[in-house]
Design a protein around this motif. Structure first.
Motif, short mmCIF file in Angstrom:
data_model
loop_
_atom_site.label_atom_id
_atom_site.label_comp_id
_atom_site.label_asym_id
_atom_site.label_seq_id
_atom_site.Cartn_x
_atom_site.Cartn_y
_atom_site.Cartn_z
N ILE A 71 81.17 24.88 -14.58
CA ILE A 71 81.28 23.57 -15.22
C ILE A 71 79.99 22.82 -14.93
O ILE A 71 79.55 22.75 -13.77
N GLY A 72 79.36 22.29 -15.96
CA GLY A 72 78.09 21.60 -15.80
C GLY A 72 78.19 20.42 -14.85
O GLY A 72 79.27 19.84 -14.66
N ALA A 73 77.07 20.04 -14.26
CA ALA A 73 77.04 18.95 -13.28
C ALA A 73 77.55 17.64 -13.88
O ALA A 73 78.14 16.81 -13.17
N ASP A 74 77.33 17.45 -15.19
CA ASP A 74 77.79 16.22 -15.84
C ASP A 74 79.27 16.29 -16.23
O ASP A 74 79.85 15.31 -16.70
N GLY A 75 79.87 17.47 -16.03
CA GLY A 75 81.28 17.64 -16.36
C GLY A 75 81.58 17.78 -17.83
O GLY A 75 82.74 17.81 -18.24
N ASN A 76 80.54 17.92 -18.65
CA ASN A 76 80.75 17.97 -20.10
C ASN A 76 80.56 19.35 -20.71
O ASN A 76 80.90 19.56 -21.87
N SER A 77 80.01 20.30 -19.95
CA SER A 77 79.75 21.62 -20.51
C SER A 77 80.44 22.70 -19.69
O SER A 77 80.57 22.59 -18.47
N LEU A 78 80.90 23.75 -20.39
CA LEU A 78 81.62 24.85 -19.77
C LEU A 78 80.94 26.17 -20.08
O LEU A 78 80.36 26.34 -21.16
#
Length: 270
Positions: A71-78
């Motif tokens: 999970i991306g650091a920004d929480g928006n990408s998987l």
């Protein structure tokens, strides 16, 4: 894809779904999570446990196995594992809607994405996707039921109208809890008040480290219990009524934490 994801898929184990729960808003809306923080909480658990996920597309007629790797650091990408079948990978990349379904601690998890991209992760080809807007976290009554502490019981506050018309508040000890409802211990004299089918609004209880929950409860079963000492009480099984998904998440977090602590104590005694 990981070795376990590359194992042959037995058709009877993953039947093609006739309909997908995440699309049935009328029946499952109370199990949907909308909060980004709550969705990430569930997805991070999928990463940590390496849970296998079945991805359906082409209207549910095609599927492949994957797992959520990052999970991306920004929480928006998987980032998901790439499949072992090149043709299925190609078709998944062309799909404009994909439904991801799995189970986590006996709880069904589903979410949908509007598309996937091809990317790389740790030197391997992978699928990329965006954080889902909603996530279905479906726990049925038949799933795990946790017996709550006896020494320091959780108190449930219920506003009732007694047989003589008197309004009062009853404090009942909670016996157990699941994602579908709770069990209560009551005096035998309250059997008529807590008859099967009765619904009680604004019932309150506090789960340690989670906070207070307010929910309506519907009585689903009722029977007397005699203890080893000969005393009797009424055991009431109640179902949540219109419990929001956010509150269901609190309950599951509590159940998971208490069960983990119990297992740790048992392991320490072995």
């Amino acid at each position: 894809m990981t070795d376990k994801a590359s194992e042959p898929l037995e058709p009877e184990a993953h039947p093609v779904p006739h309909h997908l729960d995440v699309e049935d808003d009328d029946n499952y809306s109370r199990y949907l999570l909308y909060s980004k923080a709550e969705i990430l909480f569930v997805l991070k658990a999928l990463v940590q446990k390496g849970v296998m996920i079945t991805v359906y597309f082409d209207g549910g007629n095609s599927f492949l196995l994957t797992s959520l790797n990052h999970i991306g650091a920004d929480g928006n990408s998987l980032i998901f594992d790439y499949g072992s079948d090149d043709e299925m990978n190609r078709r998944a990349l062309q799909a404009d809607k994909l439904v991801f379904t799995t189970t986590l601690d006996k709880v069904k998890i589903q979410f949908s994405l509007k598309g996937l991209t091809q990317t790389t992760f740790e030197g391997r080809t992978a699928f990329g996707g965006k954080l889902p807007e909603t996530l279905l976290r479906l726990q049925r009554r038949e799933y795990y039921r946790l017996t709550t502490p006896i020494a320091n019981p959780i108190k449930v506050s219920v506003d009732v109208i007694l047989a003589d018309g008197t309004k009062t508040t009853i404090e009942a000890n909670m016996l157990d809890i699941s994602g579908g409802g709770i069990g209560l211990m009551l005096p035998l004299s309250l059997g008529e008040t807590f008859a099967i089918g009765n619904v009680f609004r604004d019932c309150k209880f506090t789960l340690p480290e989670e906070g207070q929950l307010v929910t309506a409860l519907s009585v689903r079963n009722s029977f007397p219990v005699t203890t080893k000492t000969g005393s009797q009480y009424l055991r009431i099984g109640c179902e949540y009524v219109d419990l929001p998904g956010t509150r269901l998440t609190m309950i599951q977090r509590y159940i998971t934490r208490i069960e983990r602590e119990r297992k740790a104590r048992i392991s320490g005694l072995e």
